[in-house]
Design an enzyme around this catalytic site. Structure first.
Site, PDB file in Angstrom:
ATOM      1  N   CYS A  97    -112.602  79.263  44.010  1.00  0.00           N
ATOM      2  CA  CYS A  97    -113.468  78.948  45.152  1.00  0.00           C
ATOM      3  C   CYS A  97    -112.644  78.689  46.395  1.00  0.00           C
ATOM      4  O   CYS A  97    -111.670  77.944  46.369  1.00  0.00           O
ATOM      5  CB  CYS A  97    -114.279  77.694  44.880  1.00  0.00           C
ATOM      6  SG  CYS A  97    -115.816  78.073  44.092  1.00  0.00           S
ATOM      7  N   GLU A 129    -115.047  90.428  47.842  1.00  0.00           N
ATOM      8  CA  GLU A 129    -114.519  90.154  46.513  1.00  0.00           C
ATOM      9  C   GLU A 129    -115.612  89.569  45.625  1.00  0.00           C
ATOM     10  O   GLU A 129    -116.475  88.829  46.096  1.00  0.00           O
ATOM     11  CB  GLU A 129    -113.324  89.194  46.612  1.00  0.00           C
ATOM     12  CG  GLU A 129    -112.145  89.893  47.280  1.00  0.00           C
ATOM     13  CD  GLU A 129    -110.954  88.996  47.612  1.00  0.00           C
ATOM     14  OE1 GLU A 129    -109.849  89.532  47.736  1.00  0.00           O
ATOM     15  OE2 GLU A 129    -111.123  87.783  47.762  1.00  0.00           O
TER      16      GLU A 129
END
Ligand code: SAH
Length: 355
Positions: free
Chosen positions: A340, A95
Site C-alpha cells: 500500500c 498497477e
C-alpha cells in the site's frame, strides 16, 4: 470505417446495444448474447463469439472494437504477492496487485492513472495524475487477476479492494459501474460484501454510495482525527472537515448496517501521543467501526517514520478497552514495491509518469 472511428462496445448499455442491433436489421436478442460474451466470459474478440452468426460478427468487427488492458510485467514477491504492471489501451500504465493470505486471494485494483489527491505519505501522489480509469479497465483488472489467481494459486479470487492507485470516489461513476458488472449475477456474480472501497474520505460521495444502494464494504483512510495534523499530511482534507466526514459515515452506516473499517498508520512525532489516541476514540463514538492499524511502507520521505511498537500497543490497548476491534495490517509485497502506498510505476522506468 477506419479503426479510430470504431466505438468501444463496452461503453454501451444493453438497451443501447439492442437498439443498434434492431436498427441494423438484426435480432435484438443477439445483443444479449454479445453482452454476455463481453461481461461474463471477458472475451476481447468478436470472432470468439461462436454462437453469433458470421454476418453479425462481421458487422460487429466493422463498427465496434473491444479495448483491452494488458499485464505487461508481472513481478512476484518472496511472500507470494504478485504485482502487475498494467498497460491501458492508450499506453498509460497503472498497477494491480494480487495478494494471497491464509484463506483469501485479494485483488487490489487501481481506479485512476496517478491520483487526484495529495497524501504526503503515499508514493502514488508523487506521480502525475492523468485520468480516470474506465469501467472496463477496472473490470478487466479483476477478470485478469481472477485468471491469474486460478493459475498461480489454483483457486479464484475471494476479495477485491480498491486500494491500488487512485482515489476510487473521485472516479465515482466508473467505479460503481464496474462494481455493477463485477457483482451482477449474469456477469461475474462476485458478492458485494467481498468488495471494499477504500477512500481517503470524500463526504458527499460517501453519502452518495449510501443513497445509490452500493452494497460494498467501506474503508476510510483516516490516519489522524486531529484537524491540523490531518490537513498537514492529507492537504486535500482542508476542503472536507472531519465533522462532515463523520456525519457522512454515520449516514452511510444508518443505511448499511455494516462495520466500517478505519485505516490508520501511526507515525513517530505525527500521531503518536495519548491525545491522538483519545481523539480517535472520540471520533469512533457513534460509529460501528473496526480500526485497521497499517504498517507504514517507506517511500523515501524522511518525515514519515513508523511509530515504535509501544505506541502501536497503546493504540491497541485503548481501542480494545472501548470495545473496538483492532487489526494490524502487515504489508505484503514490499520487496517489489507492491505494498500500500508504494505503487508508483517503478517497475518500468520507460513508463514512469513523473515529469
Ligand atoms: N485513495 C484510496 C485508496 C488507495 S491507498 C485511499 O486513500 O484509501 C490504499 C491505502 O494505503 C490507504 O489506506 C492509504 O492511506 C494507504 N497508504 C498510502 N500510502 C501508504 C504508505 N506509504 N504505507 C502504508 N500505507 C499507505
Amino acid at each position: 470505417m477506419d479503426d479510430s472511428e470504431k466505438i468501444d462496445i463496452r461503453v454501451l448499455t444493453l438497451s443501447q446495444l439492442r437498439k443498434i442491433f434492431e436498427n441494423k436489421g438484426l435480432f435484438s436478442y443477439r445483443a444479449d448474447q454479445v453482452y454476455n460474451w463481453i461481461w461474463n466470459k471477458g472475451v476481447h474478440s468478436f470472432d470468439l463469439m461462436t454462437n453469433i452468426s458470421k454476418e453479425s460478427r462481421s458487422l460487429l468487427n466493422l463498427n465496434f472494437e473491444i479495448n483491452r488492458i494488458k499485464f505487461d510485467i508481472t513481478q512476484k514477491s518472496s511472500d507470494g504477492t504478485i504485482k502487475n504492471t498494467v498497460r491501458l489501451n492508450d499506453n498509460h500504465i497503472v498497477e494491480s496487485v494480487l495478494i494471497q493470505t491464509k484463506n483469501r486471494r485479494t485483488a487490489s485494483v487501481s481506479s485512476e492513472v496517478g491520483c487526484s489527491l495529495n497524501c504526503d505519505f503515499c508514493a502514488t501522489s508523487k506521480i502525475k495524475n492523468i485520468r480516470n480509469l474506465k469501467k472496463d479497465e477496472i473490470f478487466d483488472q479483476v477478470f485478469l487477476m481472477n485468471k491469474q489467481s486460478l493459475n498461480y494459486y489454483k483457486k479464484p479470487l475471494t476479495n477485491i479492494v480498491f486500494m491500488g492507485m487512485g482515489e476510487p470516489l473521485m472516479n465515482y461513476n466508473n467505479v460503481v459501474s464496474a462494481i455493477d458488472k463485477i457483482t451482477h449475477p449474469s456477469f461475474l456474480g462476485f458478492s458485494p460484501s467481498r468488495i471494499t472501497i477504500s477512500t481517503s474520505g470524500i463526504p458527499k460521495l460517501i453519502k452518495k454510495l449510501a443513497d445509490d444502494g452500493v452494497k460494498t464494504e467501506l474503508a476510510v483512510s483516516l490516519h489522524s482525527t486531529r484537524k491540523k495534523i490531518r490537513e498537514k499530511i492529507m492537504p486535500f482534507t482542508k476542503k472536507f472537515p472531519l465533522e462532515t466526514l463523520k456525519e457522512s459515515l454515520v449516514y452511510w452506516q444508518n443505511k448499511n448496517r455494516k462495520i466500517l473499517t478505519l485505516e490508520y498508520i501511526v507515525w513517530n512525532l505525527i500521531n503518536d501521543l495519548k491525545d491522538d489516541v483519545n481523539s480517535l476514540l472520540e471520533f469512533c463514538k457513534g460509529l460501528n467501526v473496526k480500526v485497521n492499524l497499517i504498517e507504514y511502507n517507506s517511500i523515501d520521505n524522511d518525515s514519515f517514520q513508523q511509530a515504535k511498537n509501544s505506541v502501536i500497543e497503546l493504540y491497541k490497548k485503548e481501542l480494545s478497552k472501548s470495545n473496538i476491534t483492532v487489526t494490524i495490517r502487515k504489508s505484503r509485497g514490499k520487496d517489489i514495491d507492491a505494498a500500500c502506498g508504494q505503487l508508483a510505476n517503478k517497475s518500468n522506468k520507460f513508463f514512469n509518469l513523473t515529469e
